[in-house]
Design a protein around this motif. Structure first.
Motif, mmCIF file in Angstrom:
data_model
loop_
_atom_site.group_PDB
_atom_site.id
_atom_site.type_symbol
_atom_site.label_atom_id
_atom_site.label_comp_id
_atom_site.label_asym_id
_atom_site.label_seq_id
_atom_site.Cartn_x
_atom_site.Cartn_y
_atom_site.Cartn_z
ATOM 1 N N PHE A 158 0.683 -1.115 -0.244
ATOM 2 C CA PHE A 158 -0.072 -0.200 0.079
ATOM 3 C C PHE A 158 0.782 1.415 -0.066
ATOM 4 C CE2 PHE A 158 -3.786 -2.455 1.164
ATOM 5 C CZ PHE A 158 -4.894 -1.725 0.753
ATOM 6 N N LEU A 159 1.955 1.259 0.705
ATOM 7 C CA LEU A 159 2.727 2.327 1.154
ATOM 8 C C LEU A 159 3.753 2.373 -0.084
ATOM 9 C CD1 LEU A 159 2.938 2.664 4.920
ATOM 10 C CD2 LEU A 159 1.337 3.805 3.282
ATOM 11 N N LYS A 160 4.005 1.644 -0.796
ATOM 12 C CA LYS A 160 5.476 1.547 -1.682
ATOM 13 C C LYS A 160 5.384 2.609 -2.515
ATOM 14 C CE LYS A 160 6.290 -2.354 -3.852
ATOM 15 N NZ LYS A 160 5.886 -3.334 -4.972
ATOM 16 N N PRO A 161 4.130 3.349 -3.023
ATOM 17 C CA PRO A 161 4.614 4.532 -3.969
ATOM 18 C C PRO A 161 5.117 5.811 -3.293
ATOM 19 C CG PRO A 161 2.367 3.588 -4.160
ATOM 20 C CD PRO A 161 2.931 2.878 -3.056
ATOM 21 N N VAL A 162 5.042 5.661 -1.800
ATOM 22 C CA VAL A 162 5.413 7.123 -1.134
ATOM 23 C C VAL A 162 6.650 6.790 0.130
ATOM 24 C CG1 VAL A 162 3.239 8.223 -1.650
ATOM 25 C CG2 VAL A 162 3.346 6.615 0.414
ATOM 26 N N PHE A 163 6.713 5.168 0.520
ATOM 27 C CA PHE A 163 7.741 5.143 1.592
ATOM 28 C C PHE A 163 7.892 3.777 1.777
ATOM 29 C CE2 PHE A 163 7.644 3.957 6.088
ATOM 30 C CZ PHE A 163 9.095 4.620 6.455
ATOM 31 N N HIS A 164 9.130 3.431 2.199
ATOM 32 C CA HIS A 164 9.658 2.157 2.660
ATOM 33 C C HIS A 164 10.507 2.183 3.663
ATOM 34 C CE1 HIS A 164 11.921 -1.622 2.932
ATOM 35 N NE2 HIS A 164 10.726 -2.210 2.393
#
Length: 352
Positions: free
Chosen positions: A304-310
């Motif tokens: 879910f957060l891959k596009p904005v954060f890891h």
């Protein structure tokens, strides 16, 4: 203003993110096992009061509820803190969006404690009110779980955060999310399965318990029935995910697919052992499955957060002493928990 503008700047972390991730999963699994055992047992007791009254399993369950609630709450602190360290900029915002409900969790848990203690300590003196108090315990537990599910999904849906500008009262819920209901039901049904297994383990350990075989078989029936339902709900949860997230667990991303398949195999194996009433093999298979599904849950969050954060994006400012102190406290704490569980499991044997 874009969604990315609403994501706060992440704080630095004291050690490599993989250490924090490991302890997030470890402590969450421990919390999850006790939480499921607690809520599932309470549901069993409630159904028993409705169906069987004095012949039900309520008396045995009532004495264990205070222990399992205490372990659930205390073991829930660590994974929440690790979650805040790794994903603080997301869980902070989602908590603010639903602040009124999130703060209410404290009061709900206190009331849950009270109702469970009354059910235990007044079990014989208030037979007419037993159903009410164990029902209240179950209801409060389900409400708290629903609010937690809302927060854990809200933090992933950054595109919904702009709803705050239309409602700044802290009463937003993530009700439009198609994953919310199956995710919540997946947890709730899992608690029934683990609760049934927990009761079967307790019955197996107490050789002088009246109706021991009946209680053990009853617990395993709860486990197998709930596990079948849980697998079906799990597939519902899978297809409710955004298409790119779902496909990552169906061959799109090898690590995600491998862990998911292993978790599914673990569920089937535990179910096979459950149908044959083999308590200890079922327990081992279930614990392994819970670990794998906890990892799957975190992989879903990552997708879910891959596009904005890891978490690997986090800046590391090395400071190892807090981690060392935590490790010492964790080892000592788990040792004490194991000893307390031993005492709890054996309480009442002298009377038998």
């Amino acid at each position: 203003m874009t969604t990315n503008d609403l994501i706060p700047v992440a704080d630095a972390i004291p050690v490599d993110w993989r250490w924090l991730y490991f302890f997030l999963v470890l402590t969450f699994v421990l919390h999850l096992l006790f939480m499921n055992a607690m809520l599932g047992s309470a549901i069993m007791a409630f159904v028993g009061e409705l169906r069987e009254k004095n012949a039900g399993p309520g008396r045995d369950i009532s004495t264990k509820l205070p222990y399992t609630i205490a372990f659930t709450v205390n073991l829930g602190v660590a994974p929440l803190l690790f979650l805040q360290v790794l994903y603080g900029q997301f869980i902070y915002v989602s908590s603010v969006l639903m602040a009124g409900f999130w703060l209410a969790v404290i009061g709900l848990i206190i009331m849950l404690y009270y109702s469970a203690y009354i059910y235990d300590f007044r079990f014989e003196k208030m037979p007419a009110a037993r159903t009410f108090f164990i029902g209240l315990t179950v209801l409060l537990g389900l409400i708290v779980a629903f609010l937690f599910t809302n927060n854990m999904t809200f933090m992933l849906r950054t595109e919904t955060w702009q709803e705050y500008f239309g409602n700044r009262s802290g009463t937003l819920l993530n009700l439009k999310d198609p994953t919310l209901l199956p995710r919540y039901l997946h947890f709730a049904v899992a608690s029934v399965a683990v609760g049934g297994l927990f009761q079967a383990i307790l019955a197996k350990q107490r050789k002088a318990l009246p109706y021991r075989e009946k209680r053990m078989n009853q617990g395993m029936r709860w486990f197998t029935t709930a596990t079948v339902v849980q697998i079906l709900i799990g597939f519902w949860f899978l297809i409710s995910l955004p298409i790119e997230v779902m496909l990552s667990f169906m061959g799109g991303a090898v690590p995600n697919t491998v862990v998911f398949v292993l978790g599914l195999v673990g569920a089937v194996v535990s179910l096979a052992f459950g149908f044959t009433r083999r308590v200890w093999p079922t327990t081992v298979a279930t614990v392994v499955t819970v670990v794998l599904m906890a990892i799957v849950r975190d992989l879903v969050r990552g997708e879910f957060l891959k596009p904005v954060f890891h978490p690997s994006d986090l800046k590391v400012v090395a400071q190892y002493s807090p981690m060392i102190v935590f490790l010492i406290a964790l080892v000592l704490g788990l040792g004490l928990v194991a000893y307390m569980l031993y005492l709890a499991a054996n309480s009442g044997k002298e009377a038998e």
